[in-house]
Motif scaffolding. Structure first.
Motif, short mmCIF file in Angstrom:
data_model
loop_
_atom_site.label_atom_id
_atom_site.label_comp_id
_atom_site.label_asym_id
_atom_site.label_seq_id
_atom_site.Cartn_x
_atom_site.Cartn_y
_atom_site.Cartn_z
N GLY A 239 87.58 43.03 3.97
CA GLY A 239 87.28 43.67 5.73
C GLY A 239 85.81 43.91 4.78
N GLY A 240 84.72 45.18 6.10
CA GLY A 240 83.07 45.34 5.97
C GLY A 240 82.62 44.28 7.13
N ILE A 241 81.00 44.51 7.47
CA ILE A 241 80.97 44.36 8.47
C ILE A 241 80.52 42.65 8.21
N ALA A 242 80.63 42.30 7.36
CA ALA A 242 80.68 40.91 7.28
C ALA A 242 81.08 40.28 7.69
N ASP A 243 83.18 40.62 7.94
CA ASP A 243 83.66 40.79 9.03
C ASP A 243 84.13 40.82 9.84
N SER A 244 83.56 41.73 10.40
CA SER A 244 83.25 42.29 11.65
C SER A 244 82.77 41.17 12.27
N VAL A 245 81.82 40.92 11.84
CA VAL A 245 80.58 39.56 12.38
C VAL A 245 81.13 38.51 12.98
N SER A 246 81.87 38.14 11.35
CA SER A 246 82.84 37.02 11.54
C SER A 246 83.64 37.01 12.66
N PHE A 247 84.64 38.14 12.62
CA PHE A 247 85.27 38.22 13.88
C PHE A 247 84.33 38.01 14.95
N ILE A 248 83.41 38.48 15.20
CA ILE A 248 83.06 38.86 16.29
C ILE A 248 82.75 37.00 17.06
N ALA A 249 81.56 36.63 15.50
CA ALA A 249 81.37 35.22 16.00
C ALA A 249 82.31 34.24 16.31
N ALA A 250 83.62 34.43 15.54
CA ALA A 250 84.64 33.94 15.61
C ALA A 250 85.45 33.09 16.73
N GLN A 251 84.94 34.28 17.79
CA GLN A 251 85.19 34.45 18.93
C GLN A 251 84.63 34.39 20.57
N LEU A 252 82.86 34.44 19.77
CA LEU A 252 82.48 33.81 20.92
C LEU A 252 82.48 32.19 20.56
N ALA A 253 82.47 32.04 19.72
CA ALA A 253 82.84 30.28 19.62
C ALA A 253 84.16 29.94 20.10
N ASP A 254 84.84 30.78 20.52
CA ASP A 254 86.24 29.95 21.18
C ASP A 254 86.58 29.84 22.62
N HIS A 255 84.99 31.27 22.87
CA HIS A 255 84.37 31.58 24.38
C HIS A 255 83.33 30.36 25.01
N LEU A 256 82.73 29.26 23.63
CA LEU A 256 81.90 28.71 24.41
C LEU A 256 81.86 27.86 25.89
N PHE A 257 82.92 27.24 25.66
CA PHE A 257 83.57 26.93 27.14
C PHE A 257 83.52 27.51 28.57
N PHE A 258 84.19 28.78 28.33
CA PHE A 258 83.93 29.49 29.34
C PHE A 258 82.41 30.23 29.76
#
Length: 498
Positions: A239-258
């Motif tokens: 966990g930690g801030i880095a993990d939150s940032v990583s999770f959010i970044a992954a979701q943004l990448a998954d929304h690329l076509f969106f």
């Protein structure tokens, strides 16, 4: 494309039937064409097959509603491949729920655009041939969101009843469903319409139905000493801030076509904000608390609870991304822009399907290792089943292997087998030691792979050594004959005379 776009008749047809075109393409591309390039089941499907026929309500990882539904479809069709249709029907149900709720919030045209936009999110196409708990959560989360809104806005018992059933089913799919249910309950408590609902029988009916349906899962958690919770904790990072940032970044990448569709459709820019007069307070509150808050909560979980996240855990939380965007930022939408987005989304779906096929066709040119869906499943199952019978003189009935390898062997090559995952009684308590003594067992593992302690101990407890193992090689592609998949096995005969 320009010809199609400039033809009014064609564009009117596409816009009018866009939802049906989306559903048709979803089933055709991801339910029929994409799986045609598979020579083996996806990982999570193979894992579900290790539970098939056992009547299991949950195992050490998850509740087993996906496995029970798969058993039902196999029983109806007689084919394991029915899983691909089951997976796409799940996505289709999600689309319908998304459209129905969006239509109530932003009107028919924007609802179609919102649904088509949502179809571009990664979770709705590339991973969907692999039916699993995440895929099943998507329609359940979407339906729960739809029916709770209708339950409060109409106060009809039907919707309260449906909410109780769906909420219970959500717990049978994945325990993280509690996140959405928590925010639904908060929304009911903090809004006047929600609080007034408790004056009627509706919410109480929902609560009773939910408890009745969910109780077996609660009982399993208690009896297993919360084994699935420990499994999730073991898989998560610290966990930690880095993990939150990583999770959010992954979701943004998954929304690329969106995001690309938003730009192509001209919805990004000045005048995007919808006028406040067009946004009703009750709808706005609902979207913030029931749609947006669960995502924010999960994204902050690594910071709040010190527990890391897997990107795919966010799968069901983005059903209404298109709705949220058009509700708050749909001020630039016009007929022409709506059509542009609809056409773009409908073209995107088969395009991604082509990329999926290309990945399978040219895998051997890119790597010495096959994707799991390119393993020679039929040959592996046939050879290992035959080896067991020739070496023991007995019909094979039980396999002890990883959930992946065990799932491949049991779901191909003949009669379905029982699987003791990792030879571990904790992971597969329904396959008892007495069953193994009576029927014998094939212990199999990938050569070069470190065996779990449970596998090693099991082999020794049966009077065998790892040096007793035999090896079979399986060629997954002609150009990779020198890089075969190698599997070691020990055929342990029955030790109890029948």
């Amino acid at each position: 494309m320009l010809q199609v776009y400039s033809d009014p008749f064609v564009m009117n047809f596409i816009e009018r039937y866009s939802l049906w075109l989306l559903i048709t393409l979803q089933i055709l591309v991801w339910g029929l064409i994409a799986p045609a390039f598979h020579t083996a089941l996806p990982l999570d499907v193979a894992e579900l097959m290790t539970l098939s026929g056992e009547g299991v309500i949950a195992n050490y990882k998850h509740p087993n509603l996906p496995g029970l539904l798969l058993d039902l479809f196999i029983g109806i069709t007689g084919k394991v491949e029915a899983v691909y249709l089951l997976s796409q029907l799940s996505i289709v149900v999600a689309y319908i729920a998304i459209y129905l709720l969006s239509r109530e919030f932003i009107g028919k045209q924007k609802a179609l655009v919102a649904t088509l936009l949502t179809s571009s999110i990664f979770y709705y196409h590339w991973p969907t041939p692999e039916f699993n708990h995440n895929v099943l959560q998507m329609p359940l989360w979407a339906m729960a969101t739809l029916v709770v809104w209708r339950a409060v806005s109409t106060q009809k018992l039907f919707y309260w009843f449906a909410l109780g059933v769906i909420a219970g089913a959500m717990v049978w799919s994945k325990y993280s469903a509690g996140i959405l249910l928590l925010w639904v309950f908060i929304w009911l408590l903090v809004t006047p319409a929600g609080r007034s609902s408790f004056k009627g029988i509706g919410p109480w009916l929902t609560g009773i139905l939910f408890l009745v349906i969910a109780w077996p899962q609660v009982s399993y958690l208690i009896d297993s000493d919360f084994l699935p919770i420990h499994y999730a904790q073991d898989r998560a990072s610290s966990g930690g801030i880095a993990d939150s940032v990583s999770f959010i970044a992954a979701q943004l990448a998954d929304h690329l076509f969106f995001v690309i569709l938003l730009i192509v459709g001209g919805l990004v820019g000045r005048s995007a904000l919808v006028a406040k007069a067009a946004r009703l307070a009750d709808k706005t509150t609902f979207l913030w608390l029931v749609v947006v808050a669960p995502v924010v909560m999960v994204a902050l979980l690594p910071v709040i609870a010190g527990m890391g996240l897997k990107p795919m855990w966010g799968t069901p939380m983005f059903n209404f991304c298109g709705l949220v965007v058009l509700y708050f930022l749909g001020g630039r939408i016009t007929d022409a822009r709506a059509r542009r987005i609809i056409l773009g989304a409908l073209l995107l779906l088969p395009l991604v399907g082509v990329l999926y096929a290309v990945q399978h066709i040219y895998r051997a040119d890119m790597s010495d290792k096959p994707m799991r869906t390119l393993w020679p499943q039929a040959e592996i199952a046939r050879e290992l089943r035959s080896a067991y019978q020739s070496e023991t003189g007995s019909q094979i009935k039980i396999v002890a292997a990883t959930d992946w390898l065990g799932g491949l062997i049991t779901s191909s090559g003949g009669k379905k087998l029982r699987v003791r995952i990792d030879a571990d009684l904790v992971k597969s308590p329904w396959v008892s030691d007495n069953d193994i003594s009576e029927d014998g067992v094939l212990v199999a593992w990938l050569a070069g792979q470190a065996l779990s302690a449970s596998m090693s101990d099991f082999i020794e407890s049966k009077g065998f050594k790892l040096s007793d193992a035999k090896r079979r090689a399986f060629i997954w592609h002609p150009s990779k004959a020198d890089k075969p998949i190698q599997i070691e096995y020990i055929a342990i005969p029955p030790s109890i005379n029948k």
